[in-house]
Design a protein around this motif. Structure first.
Motif, mmCIF file in Angstrom:
data_model
loop_
_atom_site.group_PDB
_atom_site.id
_atom_site.type_symbol
_atom_site.label_atom_id
_atom_site.label_comp_id
_atom_site.label_asym_id
_atom_site.label_seq_id
_atom_site.Cartn_x
_atom_site.Cartn_y
_atom_site.Cartn_z
ATOM 1 N N THR A 22 -4.287 -72.976 30.359
ATOM 2 C CA THR A 22 -4.683 -73.660 29.127
ATOM 3 C C THR A 22 -5.544 -72.762 28.237
ATOM 4 O OG1 THR A 22 -6.344 -74.785 30.519
ATOM 5 C CG2 THR A 22 -4.423 -76.057 29.857
ATOM 6 N N ASP A 70 0.650 -81.815 37.586
ATOM 7 C CA ASP A 70 -0.752 -81.410 37.651
ATOM 8 C C ASP A 70 -1.605 -82.341 38.494
ATOM 9 O OD1 ASP A 70 -0.798 -79.246 35.376
ATOM 10 O OD2 ASP A 70 0.254 -80.960 34.526
ATOM 11 N N SER A 71 -1.017 -83.388 39.056
ATOM 12 C CA SER A 71 -1.839 -84.446 39.650
ATOM 13 C C SER A 71 -2.668 -83.971 40.843
ATOM 14 C CB SER A 71 -0.951 -85.626 40.061
ATOM 15 O OG SER A 71 -0.439 -86.281 38.929
ATOM 16 N N ASN A 111 -0.344 -87.357 31.810
ATOM 17 C CA ASN A 111 -1.031 -87.648 33.063
ATOM 18 C C ASN A 111 -2.215 -88.551 32.750
ATOM 19 O OD1 ASN A 111 -1.610 -87.662 35.843
ATOM 20 N ND2 ASN A 111 -0.964 -85.522 36.025
ATOM 21 N N ASN A 132 -6.380 -82.139 30.948
ATOM 22 C CA ASN A 132 -6.422 -80.798 31.526
ATOM 23 C C ASN A 132 -7.553 -80.743 32.549
ATOM 24 O OD1 ASN A 132 -8.924 -80.046 29.948
ATOM 25 N ND2 ASN A 132 -7.475 -80.383 28.259
ATOM 26 N N ARG A 133 -7.686 -79.621 33.216
ATOM 27 C CA ARG A 133 -8.655 -79.503 34.311
ATOM 28 C C ARG A 133 -10.098 -79.685 33.827
ATOM 29 N NH1 ARG A 133 -7.869 -74.413 37.998
ATOM 30 N NH2 ARG A 133 -9.446 -75.611 39.152
ATOM 31 N N VAL A 138 -0.589 -83.736 28.682
ATOM 32 C CA VAL A 138 -1.224 -82.594 29.337
ATOM 33 C C VAL A 138 -1.210 -81.395 28.395
ATOM 34 C CG1 VAL A 138 -1.066 -80.970 31.263
ATOM 35 C CG2 VAL A 138 -0.606 -83.407 31.634
ATOM 36 N N GLN A 167 -3.798 -80.953 41.533
ATOM 37 C CA GLN A 167 -4.894 -80.101 41.049
ATOM 38 C C GLN A 167 -5.988 -80.937 40.402
ATOM 39 O OE1 GLN A 167 -5.410 -76.437 41.122
ATOM 40 N NE2 GLN A 167 -7.369 -77.461 40.776
ATOM 41 N N PHE A 168 -5.588 -81.918 39.570
ATOM 42 C CA PHE A 168 -6.579 -82.764 38.907
ATOM 43 C C PHE A 168 -7.389 -83.559 39.933
ATOM 44 C CE2 PHE A 168 -4.053 -83.247 34.641
ATOM 45 C CZ PHE A 168 -4.319 -81.912 34.346
ATOM 46 N N ASP A 209 -9.000 -73.059 33.700
ATOM 47 C CA ASP A 209 -7.559 -72.872 33.904
ATOM 48 C C ASP A 209 -7.036 -71.769 32.984
ATOM 49 O OD1 ASP A 209 -4.832 -73.053 34.243
ATOM 50 O OD2 ASP A 209 -4.759 -75.237 34.116
#
Length: 572
Positions: free
Chosen positions: A17, A96-97, A152, A60-61, A52, A99-100, A14
């Protein structure tokens, strides 16, 4: 530290980040970098949950991809044909949900594990439902439930449809640690779909949940629903479409949603804290209820697994029911609805009202008690079920309820429907929620519950150890007659019950002490698992006098509660 940070940035998929960490490095913010890299978000029975941001101690991702990889490896090692059975994934409306959720799917499909991914936001109970409906090896919900907007989470269900418990939590955590130091493999979702490794869950899946739940015999109580009006809020979460559809399908024609809170919005602009228990969170739905003179003001939390309600009293004012009051009403109501069937197993937690046990006894039903958390309520229920005693209902005081066994987790949507139907049945008899509560209290006693927390210094000695070293004999001037120590799994007796022999306790060991007092009051002391504080749960019981009103009994109970809390907190 610099090497670890550089390696993290290299692995991080990402750019946002990556830049966040580079900015902290350029600013020389050593304290913040230390906080991000001092450890890793701990994976436990609740999965992951945290703020997050960049780094292993944040959501994070990269953390999601590593976590999904670790989960996948564990599933492949533990469950036969886990790859073919697959994993169902849903997500809430946080920023972000989505994408996660897609990152988790990319990691799992790269391992050859089939993924069923919801095509849009989904209430948490739909994923719990999907595990059993689709026969998957596990389920994942990307959600932070009712936490503030900066949070998250990553919640995991096992193949039985319930939240994971030991030993799966530590087994998954060990695999995550391995994944964090190995190259990650991800599959493009279009490629996964082309290879048959990704199936999108569309409207048919959401409809299957609706059809299954609304066919539940416990939700077939159709007493003049048109006479009950409901103000509702999804609290900027994902519950509105499902909640409105369910209420409409069972005949509730007068449902008024709070427009400003109806659509998913991860910034939660109209509430300071998107938790129905928090002061002010229900203000808009109560205002909506006043505007329409509605019977009920109802809320789901943002992932729709919790349910809250305010009910108009005799003076026309809307008063919030506590989680225990809703649970008590449900227990009494559902045991009547299921009377004559084999659905007679009800349960709650050690910190929730003990009144449910009295109600179960009066109905000749079976009652069980667990540690706090729905993971225990549902997993234990599965173990306790027999051919003649099937699961009916469970609740915890923190607004969590499950009605029937189609979803093995708390479900705020079916709780909403069941509460509306209970209200309509009472109204058809000329009764109300408040009169029903009073009737239950008159039969069993006025039970009042409260919770307080005491902040501790980070280096404070364990409160449980202190209390075990010098066991109290009295609390607030009342003799302790029974002490349940969940760490030693022993129940001992004192005072007027001192001659009784000690008993073993059939619960997992936990640093919890429960004191039962001579006058029927109860005090539960347990340390917080996440913060330097001790949580205390109080219960007082007052028998209602024949000529006494509900309000008079409530005032007596509140006075006793205030004295109990004050004196016990001072003693700690």
């Amino acid at each position: 530290m610099n090497t670890i940070i550089s390696q993290w940035i290299t692995r991080d998929p990402d750019p946002k980040t990556q830049q966040e960490l580079k900015g902290l490095i350029d600013a020389g913010n050593e304290a913040e970098l230390q906080a991000r890299f001092s450890g890793r978000l701990e994976f436990g029975t609740a999965g992951l949950r945290g703020v997050v941001g960049a780094g292993p101690n944040r959501m994070n991702r990269l953390v999601i991809q590593e976590t999904a990889t670790g989960l996948g490896q564990y599933l492949l090692s533990q469950i036969e044909e886990a790859d073919h059975r697959g994993v169902v994934i849903g997500y809430d409306g946080r920023l972000d949900s989505k994408q996660f959720a897609q990152d988790a799917a990319a990691a799992l499909t790269a391992m050859g594990i089939k993924v069923y991914l919801t095509s849009k936001v989904a209430a948490t109970p739909l994923v719990a439902f999907g595990v059993k409906q689709l026969g998957t090896a596990a389920g994942i919900v990307v959600t932070a439930s009712h936490n503030p907007p900066e949070y998250n989470g990553f919640k995991v269900y096992w193949e039985n449809g319930a939240q994971i418990i030991a030993p799966h939590d530590s087994g998954i955590a060990a695999e995550i640690d391995k994944a964090a130091v190995q190259p990650l493999h991800l599959m493009d979702l279009e490629q996964a779909e082309h290879q048959g490794l990704l199936a999108w869950l569309g409207d048919d899946f959401y409809q299957a949940y609706l059809d299954t739940q609304l066919a539940n015999p416990l939700l077939q109580n159709h007493h003049q629903p048109e006479a009950v009006s409901i103000a509702y809020t999804a609290m900027h979460g994902v519950g509105a479409d499902m909640a409105e559809t369910m209420l409409n399908r069972v005949g509730f024609e007068h449902v008024y949603s709070v427009a400003a809170q109806r659509e998913p919005d991860g910034t939660f602009p109209t509430v300071n804290f998107p938790n129905p228990e928090e002061a002010g969170a229900m203000d808009l739905v109560i205002a909506e209820a006043k505007k329409h003179n509605a019977t009920l003001a109802c809320a789901n939390d943002p992932d729709a697994d919790r349910f809250a309600v305010a009910v108009r009293d005799l003076h026309g004012e809307y008063k919030m029911l506590t989680g225990d009051q809703v649970g008590i009403l449900f227990g009494h109501y559902l045991l009547n609805v299921a009377s004559g069937s084999n659905e007679n197993l009800v349960g709650t937690t050690i910190v929730s009202s003990s009144l449910l046990e009295k109600i179960a006894q009066a109905h000749q039903a079976n009652f069980y008690q667990t540690l706090t958390g729905f993971k225990w309520l549902t997993n234990v229920a599965m173990q306790k079920q027999t051919d003649t005693s099937q699961f009916l209902f469970a609740y915890e005081e923190a607004l969590g309820y499950t009605v029937g066994s189609k979803v093995w987790d708390k479900d705020g949507l079916t709780a909403l429907v069941a509460f509306a139907q209970m209200t309509a049945e009472l109204a058809a008899k000329g009764q109300s929620i408040w009169s029903q509560l009073e009737s239950i209290y008159r039969q069993h006693g006025f039970y009042l519950n409260a919770q307080r927390s005491i902040a501790l210094m980070p280096d404070s000695p364990a409160i449980g150890s202190i209390l075990r070293a010098s066991p109290p004999a009295r609390i607030a001037g009342i003799d302790i007659v029974q002490t349940d120590d969940l760490q030693t799994a022993q129940r001992t007796f004192s005072g007027s019950l001192a001659t009784k022999p000690a008993e073993s306790i059939d619960l997992p060991t936990s640093d919890v002490l429960i004191y039962h007092l001579e006058n029927g009051a109860r005090v539960v002391v347990r340390p917080s698992g996440t913060e330097p504080k001790v949580k205390c749960y109080y219960e007082v019981v007052e028998q209602m006098l024949e000529d006494e009103s509900y309000e008079e009994a409530k005032q007596r109970a509140e006075a006793q509660m205030a004295a109990l809390i004050s004196e016990h907190q001072a003693s700690l």
